[in-house]
Design a protein around this motif. Structure first.
Motif, mmCIF file in Angstrom:
data_model
loop_
_atom_site.group_PDB
_atom_site.id
_atom_site.type_symbol
_atom_site.label_atom_id
_atom_site.label_comp_id
_atom_site.label_asym_id
_atom_site.label_seq_id
_atom_site.Cartn_x
_atom_site.Cartn_y
_atom_site.Cartn_z
ATOM 1 N N ASP A 1 4.693 34.268 43.708
ATOM 2 C CA ASP A 1 6.057 33.822 44.018
ATOM 3 C C ASP A 1 6.085 32.326 44.319
ATOM 4 O O ASP A 1 6.984 31.597 43.891
ATOM 5 N N SER B 1 5.632 30.377 41.149
ATOM 6 C CA SER B 1 6.873 30.443 40.369
ATOM 7 C C SER B 1 7.926 29.489 40.927
ATOM 8 O O SER B 1 8.610 28.783 40.183
ATOM 9 N N ASP B 2 8.043 29.450 42.256
ATOM 10 C CA ASP B 2 9.006 28.545 42.894
ATOM 11 C C ASP B 2 8.681 27.086 42.591
ATOM 12 O O ASP B 2 9.577 26.276 42.325
ATOM 13 N N ASN C 1 9.682 26.218 39.048
ATOM 14 C CA ASN C 1 11.137 26.090 38.921
ATOM 15 C C ASN C 1 11.651 24.816 39.573
ATOM 16 O O ASN C 1 12.537 24.130 39.032
#
Length: 413
Positions: A354, A357-358, A361
């Motif tokens: 996570d 992924s953050d 992004n």
């Protein structure tokens, strides 16, 4: 019966305490049960060792379980034989025995403590507390004097003013004191050197012990124990240092023992030890958090290893259950870590994915270094703070300049 120093076993302490018990039982027409004599020889009542490891601790458990018949009598020479702990703790132990219907007799002063007697003579409870306070203070004073003496000896050794042996802590098993000097025990030294040699070339502790046994060598003479190896490689006595911890202070005394290793050899041994726990995960499902040096135990600093358990119990897609993929410290099974157990790796893998992924992004949104924006805001805020401070200083100067005419209300506000 109890005494703190094992050397008292050769004196009259035991005989005196037994004589007190026999005399009291005879005077009161009671049978002295010598088959149930509780002996804590060489166990301190100040450090509560006679309760943690001794007969009195077993007796208190028996009292708690109701195995000591009501009406029994426990004879001690004095309350200081029963406990030298902090008074509130010592009195709680006495109360535990008395509340179980057992009478405690201190034969040296003829006092007895039972529920009936204390109800009729409550001042005896105060007397017992005073005796416990005095016993604790005596032991506390003695303990502080001993610590101060050892501290002085350590500082004297380090300063070169003292060369007497310091009787504190454990000394290495390959040495023995002879006329105030350390003398090597040849067979123990041979075992240590061979054990270290095998350790450095990659042998595990169990194999090392087996090889030593085959050669007729033993590190301690107390039977084969693989933990001996892991303790041995960390002992600074190998380079001649004695390590003593007194309260929050740790003294390392160089040159106290004859050394078996040079400083360079010691550093090489510690380097080998620090990398010993690094091993790759095995199994059909590797762990992304182990084997690449990014996760270590927060308690001992050694590498973490992945473990798959219950590989037959899979879900409908053939995947291992999340709780069956575990992380644990590599040194725990060797006695090198104080915290045991394992933990599921699943929450950590999810958190890591996570987070990654953050980051991806966010970098896509910023189109550049994502710290540039916050740094610009920080610089602007710092400049604003400088301006505010300058304005406050000018206001203060204006107030001081007009102090004779009184501070204007606007400035005061």
């Amino acid at each position: 019966m109890r005494f703190s120093d094992p050397r008292q076993a050769s004196g009259h302490s035991s005989e005196r305490q037994m004589a007190y018990a026999a005399k009291w039982a005879s005077e009161h027409g009671l049978l002295l049960d010598e088959t149930l004599s509780l002996r804590d020889e060489g166990l301190s009542a100040y450090h509560q060792r006679h309760i943690k490891y001794g007969a009195l601790g077993v007796f208190l458990v028996a009292v708690e379980q109701g195995r000591i018949p009501t009406g029994s009598v426990l004879v001690v020479e004095g309350l200081d034989r029963l406990s030298r702990a902090e008074p509130i703790q010592a009195q709680a132990q006495l109360a535990q025995i008395v509340n179980a219907g057992i009478t405690v007799v201190t034969a040296s002063d003829g006092k007895k403590y039972s529920r009936e007697h204390l109800k009729a003579n409550p001042m005896d409870l105060v007397y017992s507390l005073l005796v416990m306070i005095r016993a604790h203070e005596e032991s506390d004073t003695k303990s502080k004097r001993v610590l101060a003496s050892i501290r002085k000896q350590c500082e004297g050794w380090i300063a070169g003013a003292n060369r007497a042996l310091i009787r504190n802590g454990k000394d290495p098993v390959w040495l023995r004191p002879v006329d105030g000097q350390w003398q090597e025990i040849p067979e123990r030294v041979a075992a240590v050197r061979e054990g270290l040699r095998l350790y450095l070339i990659g042998y595990g502790a169990t194999k090392i012990i087996e090889r030593l046994t085959e050669q007729g060598l033993s590190l301690t003479g107390r039977g084969p124990q693989s933990l001996q190896i892991y303790r041995l490689v960390k002992q600074r006595a190998l380079i001649g240092e004695k390590e003593i911890t007194l309260g929050t202070d740790t003294y390392r005394i160089p040159g106290y023992y004859p050394s078996l290793l040079t400083k360079a050899e010691w550093d090489g041994l510690q380097l080998a030890t620090s990398g010993r726990g690094r091993r790759k995960a095995k199994g059909p499902v590797p762990h992304i958090l182990t084997g690449i040096g990014i996760t270590v135990c927060g308690y001992c600093g050694r590498a973490l290893v992945g473990q798959n358990i219950g590989t037959r119990n899979r879900d409908e897609l053939g995947r291992i259950q999340p709780g069956h993929r575990r992380l644990h410290c590599t040194s725990y099974s060797h006695g090198g870590c104080s915290v045991g157990g394992s933990v599921s790796v699943y929450p950590f893998e999810r958190a890591l994915m996570d987070y990654c992924s953050d980051i991806v992004n966010l970098q896509a949104l910023y189109g550049a270094d994502r710290s540039a924006g916050p740094l610009a805001k920080l610089t602007k805020a710092q400049q604003d703070m400088v301006d505010v401070v300058n304005n406050l200083e000018r206001l203060t100067d204006a107030m001081l300049a007009s102090a004779e005419d009184g501070v204007p209300l606007t400035f005061a506000k």
